[in-house]
Design an enzyme around this catalytic site. Structure first.
Site, PDB file in Angstrom:
ATOM      1  CG  ASP A  13     -13.702   4.848   9.254  1.00 44.91           C
ATOM      2  OD1 ASP A  13     -13.195   3.724   9.297  1.00 44.91           O
ATOM      3  OD2 ASP A  13     -13.215   5.843   9.827  1.00 44.91           O
ATOM      4  CE  LYS A  16     -12.176   2.882   1.715  1.00 46.77           C
ATOM      5  NZ  LYS A  16     -12.662   3.738   2.820  1.00 46.77           N
ATOM      6  N   GLY A  40     -10.189  -1.124   7.745  1.00 43.54           N
ATOM      7  CA  GLY A  40     -11.154  -2.152   8.104  1.00 43.54           C
ATOM      8  C   GLY A  40     -12.357  -2.053   7.198  1.00 43.54           C
ATOM      9  CG  HIS A  41     -12.385  -2.302   3.323  1.00 40.17           C
ATOM     10  ND1 HIS A  41     -11.868  -2.397   2.055  1.00 40.17           N
ATOM     11  CD2 HIS A  41     -11.996  -1.088   3.777  1.00 40.17           C
ATOM     12  CE1 HIS A  41     -11.198  -1.293   1.763  1.00 40.17           C
ATOM     13  NE2 HIS A  41     -11.264  -0.488   2.803  1.00 40.17           N
ATOM     14  CD  GLN A 224      -5.861   3.528   5.039  1.00 37.52           C
ATOM     15  OE1 GLN A 224      -5.288   3.526   3.969  1.00 37.52           O
ATOM     16  NE2 GLN A 224      -5.780   2.517   5.866  1.00 37.52           N
TER      17      GLN A 224
END
Length: 423
Positions: A13, A16, A40-41, A224
């Site tokens: 988180d 990225k 989740g990006h 991650q």
């Protein structure tokens, strides 16, 4: 042409997705090398917020090819939802998105296994996202898994059925109350597979090799964070893949001597989702403020993130394990308004002060040792150049650079791609 890496250095988180989006204009190929839709990006530009789970973050750039590498595990149902969400943006997905034939498939029964396993652990649960990631990697290492390339075979449904039957027998072994309708789940899965098969499957290691020979600029995108690495993270509260730099070699088929710059991303403070040790976690008003101002909710799960001061012991560890050559500091704007800031520079570990990251960082073994610094009150979100940054923030950055021995090249002052200051 060397392959550059972009990695998270904390518990994920870190931001990225935004930085890949910002950097993509400098690259021809963006390649995701590990993890699955538990990532989740989040990207934000032109007033629109986008959340990607498996598709690389360069997909919104017309000139970039996006590769999902062999180290990734793919849920066709979630992948289809991502593709559906992209349709309104008129992206040329078919020519700009390629999938490795060696990437493994997440089956509906993998998700059910994940839920059964987590339920059976009770209070000892690891905080799984229940996306089936762990069971899929277990099948991969157990040499039972299904891969993208299997979908090109005539008998792939037979292979699917055999593996799904095995999973159902395993689910019953856990003896927990898991309610599900497999027929319905399979219907969605098979429909999604047909959509997936419309995309281009490639032998990604050959594709990357030829792209390097042709002088293409390649950025490998991690998911991650380093502290969730299966080997070097806070085991067992980790993900199921190698999130560190070495994972790019095995997740894309890139030789170690072909790695160029290693770009490491960290927040100006620390967050964690799910269970596991977190030495600098705050349970007071400061922690609540970080979470509220930073909008600290998981992009995939929606779960609130635990917040705490920056942990330099853990960050130095991640920098060293990855061989980081340049740093990006995210969410500096969230710390605006704090009178004083704390940075953990050492641990009291079993009665001894240490500065390295030990085997066990559970609270009964580790107490953080803090250095205190002045905060800043200025609103950073409208700033556009490094010379506008507050004196106290520059002092904070200088302190971190001295401790980490790596330059901080980017300071993010907001979620939008324009809120990015180059140093």
């Amino acid at each position: 042409m060397a392959v550059d890496l972009l990695l998270g250095l904390q518990w994920g988180d870190e931001g990225k997705g935004k930085i890949v989006d910002v950097l993509t204009e400098n690259y021809d190929i963006i390649a995701r090398f590990q993890g699955g839709p538990n990532a989740g990006h989040t990207l934000e530009f032109d007033g629109i917020k986008h959340v990607l789970h498996t598709i690389p973050s360069g997909i919104f750039h017309k000139n970039a090819v996006n590769v999902v590498g062999n180290g990734v595990v793919i849920d066709p149902v979630i992948f289809k939802k991502e593709l559906d969400a992209l349709k309104k943006f008129n992206l040329d997905v078919n020519s700009k998105l390629f999938i490795s034939r060696k990437a493994h498939l997440i089956l509906p029964t993998h998700r059910l296994l994940d839920a059964a396993s987590e339920a059976s652990k009770g209070k000892a649960k690891i905080g799984s996202t229940l996306k089936g990631i762990g069971p899929t990697y277990m099948d991969k290492t157990g040499r039972n898994g299904m891969r993208i390339g299997d979908l090109e075979l005539n008998d792939w449904k037979d292979k699917y059925r055999s593996l799904a039957n095995k999973h159902e027998a395993m689910i019953s072994f856990y003896d927990v109350d898991i309610q599900y309708d497999l027929a319905e789940l399979e219907s969605d899965f098979f429909k999604a597979v047909e959509e997936l098969k419309k995309l281009t499957f490639i032998d990604s290691e050959e594709y990357i090799y030829q792209a390097q020979k042709a002088g293409k600029k390649i950025l490998a995108e991690g998911a991650q964070g380093s502290l969730l690495d299966i080997d070097f993270g806070t085991y067992p509260f980790v993900t199921s893949s190698n999130t560190t730099a070495a994972g790019a070699c095995t997740g894309l088929g890139v030789a170690p001597n072909q790695i160029g710059e290693v770009k490491g991303i960290f927040k100006a403070y620390t967050t964690r989702v799910g269970s596991g040790p977190f030495p600098t976690e705050l349970f007071d008003e400061d922690g609540e403020t970080m979470g509220r101002v930073g909008n600290e909710f998981g992009a995939t799960t929606g779960r609130p993130r635990r917040c705490g001061w920056l942990d330099l012991v853990a960050l130095k560890y991640a920098v060293r394990v990855n061989g980081v050559t340049e740093l990006m500091m995210m969410k500096g704007d969230v710390l605006s308004g704090f009178e004083k800031l704390k940075v953990c520079t050492a641990y009291n570990y079993k009665g001894e002060q240490i500065e390295h990251f030990p085997y066990n960082i559970e609270a009964e073994n580790v107490t953080p040792v803090y250095s205190e610094m002045d905060g800043w009150k200025e609103d950073l979100t409208k700033m556009t150049s490094a010379d506008q940054l507050p004196k106290a923030l520059n002092a904070y950055i200088d302190f971190l650079e001295k401790e980490l021995e790596v330059p901080i090249k980017i300071v993010s002052v907001g979620p939008d791609r324009t809120q990015t200051i180059l140093r």
